[in-house]
Design an enzyme around this catalytic site. Structure first.
Site, PDB file in Angstrom:
ATOM      1  N   THR A  25      34.906 -17.577  -8.070  1.00  0.00           N
ATOM      2  CA  THR A  25      35.695 -18.804  -7.998  1.00  0.00           C
ATOM      3  C   THR A  25      37.078 -18.451  -8.508  1.00  0.00           C
ATOM      4  O   THR A  25      37.210 -17.878  -9.588  1.00  0.00           O
ATOM      5  CB  THR A  25      35.081 -19.922  -8.846  1.00  0.00           C
ATOM      6  N   MET A  58      42.133 -16.637 -15.544  1.00  0.00           N
ATOM      7  CA  MET A  58      40.807 -17.252 -15.445  1.00  0.00           C
ATOM      8  C   MET A  58      40.004 -16.603 -14.308  1.00  0.00           C
ATOM      9  O   MET A  58      39.965 -15.411 -14.224  1.00  0.00           O
ATOM     10  CB  MET A  58      40.927 -18.757 -15.200  1.00  0.00           C
ATOM     11  N   CYS A  59      39.447 -17.363 -13.444  1.00  0.00           N
ATOM     12  CA  CYS A  59      38.497 -16.975 -12.397  1.00  0.00           C
ATOM     13  C   CYS A  59      37.084 -16.885 -12.984  1.00  0.00           C
ATOM     14  O   CYS A  59      36.905 -16.575 -14.149  1.00  0.00           O
ATOM     15  CB  CYS A  59      38.815 -15.657 -11.710  1.00  0.00           C
ATOM     16  N   GLY A  60      36.125 -17.169 -12.145  1.00  0.00           N
ATOM     17  CA  GLY A  60      34.737 -17.039 -12.553  1.00  0.00           C
ATOM     18  C   GLY A  60      34.032 -16.098 -11.598  1.00  0.00           C
ATOM     19  O   GLY A  60      34.332 -16.074 -10.401  1.00  0.00           O
ATOM     20  N   ARG A  91      36.473 -22.556 -14.032  1.00  0.00           N
ATOM     21  CA  ARG A  91      37.224 -21.307 -14.192  1.00  0.00           C
ATOM     22  C   ARG A  91      38.017 -20.962 -12.956  1.00  0.00           C
ATOM     23  O   ARG A  91      38.882 -20.067 -13.006  1.00  0.00           O
ATOM     24  CB  ARG A  91      36.275 -20.137 -14.508  1.00  0.00           C
TER      25      ARG A  91
END
Lengths: 293, 233
Positions: free
Chosen positions: A144, A1-3, A32
């Site tokens: 994020t 994930m991660c944003g 995310r």
């Protein structure tokens, strides 16, 4: 994930509104990446012969005045567990001195315009802690994190900067970062974490140091970085986006006459002014997109 | 007793005020098919998912991930772009995206019709199991990857590795194909294929001429392991 999110103003009149538009972009990406968040802001240039440092120490009561005095800073601004100051003498010696005299302090960023702040906590908490809403500047990139390949720490948060005014945020993971780190260390690059993204940032800084443009440095990374990634990169006066050729990781871009914005998901762009009339597209796999002013 | 017209009265949802759960809850609780309008979607995920009645849902703006997933019978129109996995696992009904669609449009879907007026990015129709997909623009790489059944019609171009590891899905492309994936080959366009293509283009409201398309399908060499084909696995 991660944003990941990025906002680059083409219209300099919008600079006072950077934080106002950028903070919600970062907050929306909480789903995310709720573990930690960080951002880089590019604001007014430091005085000639001086450069900006963003420093971090985990203790809120840390005695910053000694560091400021030792580095010859005129003053410093404390923002939560970070400190921003302008110091004379750009480049090498100051950073080396930092490591020798205050090894407990982490240099988050150094440059004429860049300021990086990052910490554990949700994006909302990080936005409040550092007062992102009130920030001004020409461009900002943010991240994020949902940690996968290394621990949830402040140091392991993004953005990563290993060169003056250069920083990188990354969604994905690299598979050849250990070998690449060794190769870059032989070239004189210094790394502080086990994080794969720091290696990618170091790689770009190394290519830029060789005299390549940001665009060419990213083109070269398509050959040398193995793994999956969407990158957003900030430089002194530029902004770039790149997705790996398989393009597993999402990215959406919006461009108007006033700005270029990117985010992992459209949700983060939905509140930008005039986005309903913006040109919206997904960056093509393996294609470098860059802007500068 | 309520008349049919009253039953199908349009219900409005403003997602700046109401939640996605409110919307889907109301769609699921309805005992009769209805007409629904959704405003301010702003890229929110999972809009109008899991519908089992012949609702007509109009989403005014851009939808996020998995819009109209698992759809049965309903007609869902997105007046904007759609994020990852629009109409994923659709069983029946129709989903119409008036803008572009992100990756994995129509993934694993068993039936129904997905129409995309713009482009669809990578992996359009991945693992399709009976859905018909008509893309009026172009599709990205790895489209129809492991497609098992159904039809993918692309009025524009197709990206790299079209139909990689394809089973029995039928692929029609009017423009250029960047490259074919493993076990995907061009095939002869026979009369029954033109009939199918004509029907799908008509249902999708496309003016493209069926005779301008080329057909691609599985060479059927990868169904079972065979040491002669080891390099292709």
């Amino acid at each position: 994930m991660c944003g990941i999110v990025g906002l680059f103003f083409k219209n300099s009149e919008m600079e006072p509104e950077l934080g106002h538009h950028f903070a919600p972009m970062l907050e929306t990406m909480c789903s995310r990446g709720p573990d930690s968040a960080g951002f880089a802001v590019y604001d007014q240039e430091s005085r000639e012969g001086w450069f900006k440092l963003s420093l971090y120490h985990p203790e809120l009561g840390y005695e910053w005045s000694k560091v400021a005095e030792g580095l010859g800073a005129v003053g410093f601004e404390k923002v939560a567990n970070h400190v921003l100051m302008e110091v004379p003498e750009p480049d090498g010696p100051v950073l080396q001195q930092m490591q020798l005299r205050w090894p407990e302090v982490t240099v988050m960023s150094a440059g004429r315009r860049i300021q990086i702040m990052k910490d554990m906590g949700t994006p909302q908490e990080v936005v409040e802690r550092f007062g992102v809403r009130g920030m001004r500047g020409s461009h900002a990139i943010g991240h994020t994190r949902m940690a996968t390949e290394s621990a949830v720490t402040t140091a392991g948060s993004h953005p990563f900067s290993t060169g003056m005014d250069v920083c990188l945020v990354h969604n994905g993971s690299l598979s050849n970062h250990n070998r690449l780190r060794l190769n870059l260390e032989r070239e004189g690059m210094v790394f502080h974490t086990e994080n794969d993204t720091e290696v990618a940032a170091g790689y770009l800084a190394w290519r830029l140091k060789q005299g390549k443009s940001l665009h060419d440095a990213l083109e070269a990374s398509l050959q040398d970085l193995d793994g999956f990634y969407t990158f957003a990169v900030g430089t002194h006066d530029g902004f770039a986006v790149l997705r790996d050729p398989v393009a597993c990781k999402p990215a959406v871009m919006a461009e108007t006459e006033d700005y270029v914005a990117m985010a992992s998901e459209y949700r983060s762009l939905a509140e930008l002014p005039g986005v309903e009339k913006a040109r919206l597209w997904e960056p093509e796999p393996g294609v470098v997109y860059s802007w500068s002013r | 007793m309520m008349s049919t017209i009253e039953k199908r009265r349009c219900a409005g949802f403003d997602l700046d005020v109401q939640s996605v759960r409110d919307l889907n809850g109301a769609l699921h609780a309805a005992v009769e098919p209805g007409v629904w309008e959704v405003i301010n979607p702003k890229g929110r995920h999972a809009l109008a998912v899991g519908l089992t009645l012949a609702h007509e849902v109009r989403i005014v703006g851009h939808a996020g991930y998995y819009c109209a997933g698992m759809n049965q019978l309903a007609k869902v129109v997105v007046e904007g772009n759609a994020g990852t996995g629009v109409a994923e696992n659709m069983m029946s009904g129709k989903v119409h995206v008036m803008g572009n669609a992100s990756q994995s449009a129509g993934a694993t879907a068993h039936g129904g019709l997905l129409v995309i007026d713009g482009d669809a990015s990578a992996r359009c129709g991945i693992s399709m199991k009976g859905i018909n997909v008509v893309v009026k623009g172009s599709v990205g790489h790895m489209s129809a990857f492991m497609g098992q059944s159904g039809t993918l019609v692309v009025c524009g171009d197709a990206g790299d590795a079209l139909g990689d590891s394809l089973y029995e899905a039928k692929l029609f492309v009017r423009g250029k194909v960047a490259s074919l994936g493993a076990d995907c080959v061009e095939k002869e366009m026979r009369a029954e294929h033109l009939v199918l293509l004509t029907r799908l283009l008509q249902e999708a409201g496309s003016g493209a001429k069926p005779e301008e398309f080329r057909r691609y399908g599985s060479a059927r060499k990868l169904y079972h392991f065979h040491s002669d084909h080891v390099a292709s696995y």
